[in-house]
Structures are given as structure tokens and as C-alpha cells.
Design an enzyme around this catalytic site. Sequence first.
Site, PDB file in Angstrom:
ATOM      1  N   ASP A 160       0.850  -1.204   0.000  1.00  0.00           N
ATOM      2  CA  ASP A 160       0.000   0.000   0.000  1.00  0.00           C
ATOM      3  C   ASP A 160       0.883   1.251   0.000  1.00  0.00           C
ATOM      4  O   ASP A 160       0.601   2.236  -0.688  1.00  0.00           O
ATOM      5  CB  ASP A 160      -0.897  -0.005   1.237  1.00  0.00           C
ATOM      6  CG  ASP A 160      -1.617  -1.324   1.390  1.00  0.00           C
ATOM      7  OD1 ASP A 160      -2.609  -1.543   0.691  1.00  0.00           O
ATOM      8  OD2 ASP A 160      -1.161  -2.162   2.193  1.00  0.00           O
ATOM      9  N   HIS A 188      -4.333  -3.598   6.182  1.00  0.00           N
ATOM     10  CA  HIS A 188      -4.084  -3.849   4.756  1.00  0.00           C
ATOM     11  C   HIS A 188      -5.415  -4.270   4.139  1.00  0.00           C
ATOM     12  O   HIS A 188      -5.730  -5.454   4.038  1.00  0.00           O
ATOM     13  CB  HIS A 188      -3.033  -4.930   4.555  1.00  0.00           C
ATOM     14  CG  HIS A 188      -2.985  -5.401   3.126  1.00  0.00           C
ATOM     15  ND1 HIS A 188      -2.602  -4.592   2.092  1.00  0.00           N
ATOM     16  CD2 HIS A 188      -3.342  -6.579   2.552  1.00  0.00           C
ATOM     17  CE1 HIS A 188      -2.710  -5.245   0.959  1.00  0.00           C
ATOM     18  NE2 HIS A 188      -3.166  -6.456   1.211  1.00  0.00           N
TER      19      HIS A 188
END
Length: 327
Positions: A160, A188
Site C-alpha cells: 500500500d 491492509h
Amino acid sequence: MTKPAVRVAVTGAAGQICYSLLFRIANGDLYGKDQPVILQLLDLPQAQAAVGGVVMELEDCAFPNLAGVVVTDDPKVAFRDIDAAFLVGARPRSKGMERADLLLANAEIFKVQGGALNEVAKRDVKVLVVGNPANTNAYITRKCAPDLPASNITAMLRLDHNRALSQLAAKAGVSSADIEKMAVWGNHSPTMYADYRFATVKGTPLPDLINDEAWYRDVLIPKVGKRGAAVIEARGLSSAASAANAAIDHMHDWIHGTNGGWVSMGVPSDGSYGIPEEIVYGMPVVCANGAYEVVAGLPVDDFSRTMMDKTLKELLDERDGVKAIVG
Ligand code: NAI
């Protein structure tokens, strides 16, 4: 004189991420070209033949520093005396499977693996959980490995982080290497919060360079959150090479340090930033001397609080969902 080999366990060795990750580790991208590595590969009994094929390919690369490969379906063999572990293997969601059942199926896996790490890994083993739900799987692993330092069990937010860096760099017209102090907070999952408030490019605040707060809030944040789904839509398969790359980045920086730079890691909370202790939450960290430290004392404005609480709520729900297994 040749250095003694380090032992690296990787689970899910027959899977797609490992088809990239194992070759990067064996090539020296993790510890360096002068460091021999022994790979200890774990996968399910039915995947042993496929792992054998991957091992043939590793041999066919003739990596000078690949000092040995162990293949097993027993976590206690895979984790014996290891310096580092990439926990990639996880139960995917099958057709018609409820989210709650997926959480529990993975909780069972990571309970067993946490117990095995606790029993046979080196006491300073560095663990990175990649398999989803990564943060909660790391939480379970840590709960089931009480004799290891809690801080040594981490989850992967680096994909990310890298996705956000790349999008921000393109928008600002700079190199991603020039962006400092970017952070990704939380889970996540699509709720993660990519935070550019403190980011700079050669001393200039990145928000000033981009000068488009609406783009940041309405385009960048959701785009990073949904990037995994976009890759699946386009490729027909989930992110694998980029996930392997992020796993290498995470572990490499933890081992070798970041020279004062920030990276994002999922770490067990120490209670800072209003995140309850033990919840494994994406935070900005600085790595040095084989350890990481959460960047402390950052201001949290109203927008950030809302974003950080939303991703926290998801993690608290996941934790409640696995209570039956880890207590
Ligand atoms: P894959 O399905 O290609 O491979 C998974 C492998 O894990 C298979 O070989 C399977 O046999 C093995 N496995 C399943 N249960 C196991 C167990 N108990 N012990 C050892 N091995 C086991 O999946 P892929 O694409 O390699 O992804 C792996 C995981 O990583 C998935 O959970 C995926 O959602 C996650 N992921 C996480 C990312 C992150 O940023 N944290 C990014 C991308 C993927």
C-alpha cells in the site's frame, strides 16, 4: 572467509507471490550478494510436488549464495533456527465462503504457525505476515508466540505504501525516491489511510506541490485502497510480483535500516495514536540497527482521526472474530 548462512523460512512456497519472492531472496536482494542463505520452504502436503518444481528452477538459476533448500509440510521443520520468516501461505476465500469463516480458517493456520515459531525459531527472528487478512493473522501469530519479542511479528503494509508513493510521485511529477515522510495507517484492506500530510520533496511539502486536496481525498486514497482489486480485474490474478517486491522492501529495510527515512509497517500497537495495544496497525516507522521505531508525536487532525478510526474499527471486528481461537 564465507559468512555463516542465514536461514529464511517462506510459507506458501508453491504460490504466486513465492514464484517471485524466492528468486529475489536467493539472488541476494534481501541480505546482500555476499551473504549465503538457506531457504526453508513450507507448503501443504498436496503442494509438495509443485514446490519441488520451484526448487528445480532455483537450482537452475545457479545462485552463488543459495546455500541450501529445505522443503517440508511441517511448520516445526520450516521454522527451526530461522533468522527471518515470510508467512505468505494463507487460506483463500472459496466460493460461497463467509468472511467470518475465512477469518477462522486463517486463525487456525496462524495459531499453529505462531506456536511453531515460538518453539523452534531463533529468539530474535523477524517475522513478516503477508497472507491475508495480514494484520489479524500477525495479531494471532504474536498471541501464539508469547516467548518471542512482540515487536518482531509484523504485517505487510508496504505494498500500500509503495502504491501510494508511486501515484503521488506521478501526480507531483517527481521521482518516488524523492518523496520522504509518507505514511500508510491501519489495516491492509481498502480502509487503509494513505497520509501525505507530512510528506516532502527535497524540503518542499508534498501537499503544496500537488496543490489538489480534493484529488488526494477523493482519488488517491480510494485508488490505493482498491488497487488490489484493479489488478485482479485487469490480470485475472492477484498482485504477486509487486507483493513480493514489497515483502523484500519491508524485510530489507528492517534488517539494513532506512537512514532516517519513514516506511510503513504493520506493527503491534504500543497504545500510541489512540490505537489499542496489541492491535497490529500500519504505522510510519524508522528502521535502524535491525529494529524499527514508530514515528512518535505526529499531530492527528479531524480528517485523519476519522480515517484512522474507520480502519481501526475493521481491525477490532476482525480481532473479535478470532476470539474463539486465540482467546
Ligand atoms: P496463492 O494462492 O498463489 O498461494 C498460496 C500458497 O499458500 C499455496 O501454495 C497454498 O498451498 C499455500 N498454503 C495454504 N495454506 C497453507 C498453510 N497452512 N501452510 C503453508 N502453506 C499454505 O496465493 P498468493 O497469490 O501467493 O498470495 C498469498 C497470500 O498473500 C494471500 O492470502 C493473499 O491475499 C496475500 N496477499 C497479501 C498482500 C499484502 O499486501 N499483505 C498482497 C498480495 C497478496
